[in-house]
Scaffold this active site. Structure first.
Site, PDB file in Angstrom:
ATOM      1  N   ASN A  44       1.945   3.088   7.454  1.00 34.18           N
ATOM      2  CA  ASN A  44       2.864   3.125   6.315  1.00 34.18           C
ATOM      3  C   ASN A  44       2.015   3.145   5.046  1.00 34.18           C
ATOM      4  OD1 ASN A  44       4.697   2.298   4.121  1.00 34.18           O
ATOM      5  ND2 ASN A  44       6.165   2.187   5.802  1.00 34.18           N
ATOM      6  N   ARG A  45       2.392   4.014   4.129  1.00 31.64           N
ATOM      7  CA  ARG A  45       1.559   4.239   2.941  1.00 31.64           C
ATOM      8  C   ARG A  45       2.006   3.447   1.714  1.00 31.64           C
ATOM      9  NH1 ARG A  45       2.364  10.485   3.841  1.00 31.64           N
ATOM     10  NH2 ARG A  45       4.384   9.615   4.341  1.00 31.64           N
TER      11      ARG A  45
END
Length: 171
Positions: A44-45
């Site tokens: 997840n960024r």
């Protein structure tokens, strides 16, 4: 996890009285629920995007992430308190119980600065929460690894553009 399960959120919001921006996800992923904290999937960024937008070092530990949010006046929570879900699949979400945002809205400076991390969070917010709060949310592209169509650079650019006015760094 391929079977649908009724799952509770498991951890509360991160905010304080100086929070100016509220970023809402839909519901924590399996990895986030295991860690009892937001955006816990390694792909997840969210944390990379926020660090780039705020021109700050990338927080790594949960304590660093909490401090990062608080010092930057950002509140984080999810639209859903509990639901039936298969693994981490937003598209499988059913039987929704919505989170109560009144505590955050009453005890912070969020005002109208509410942002949804992804289409599912935005749609759920509009369906369940907007009628209660009367505050429109801004839809941001999801930082989830499932949103492979968006590069990290493109996410950073869009998030920065949308959050620029709301997030004013005290330096």
């Amino acid at each position: 996890m391929n079977s649908k399960q009724m799952v509770s959120h498991g951890f509360g919001p991160v905010f304080d009285e100086d929070s100016k921006v509220l970023i809402l996800g839909s519901f924590p992923s399996v990895k986030s629920r295991e860690q009892s904290f937001y955006y816990g999937h390694p792909q997840n960024r969210f944390w990379k995007v926020m660090a780039a937008v705020l021109k700050a070092p990338l927080p790594v530990s949960i304590e660093e992430k909490k401090a990062f949010l608080i010092v930057n006046h950002i509140a984080v929570y999810d639209v859903i308190e509990s639901c039936s879900i298969i693994g981490s699949s937003d598209s499988s979400i059913r039987d929704v119980t919505v989170t109560d945002l009144s505590g955050i809205l009453k005890h912070s400076k969020v005002g109208s600065h509410i942002y949804a991390n992804g289409a599912k969070a935005y749609d759920l917010y509009r369906k369940y929460t907007l009628p209660v709060t009367g505050i429109e949310a801004v839809k941001l592209p999801s930082t989830s690894p499932a949103n492979a169509a968006w590069s990290l650079e493109r996410l950073i650019g869009t998030w920065e553009k949308e959050l620029r006015i709301a997030i004013k760094k005290d330096r």
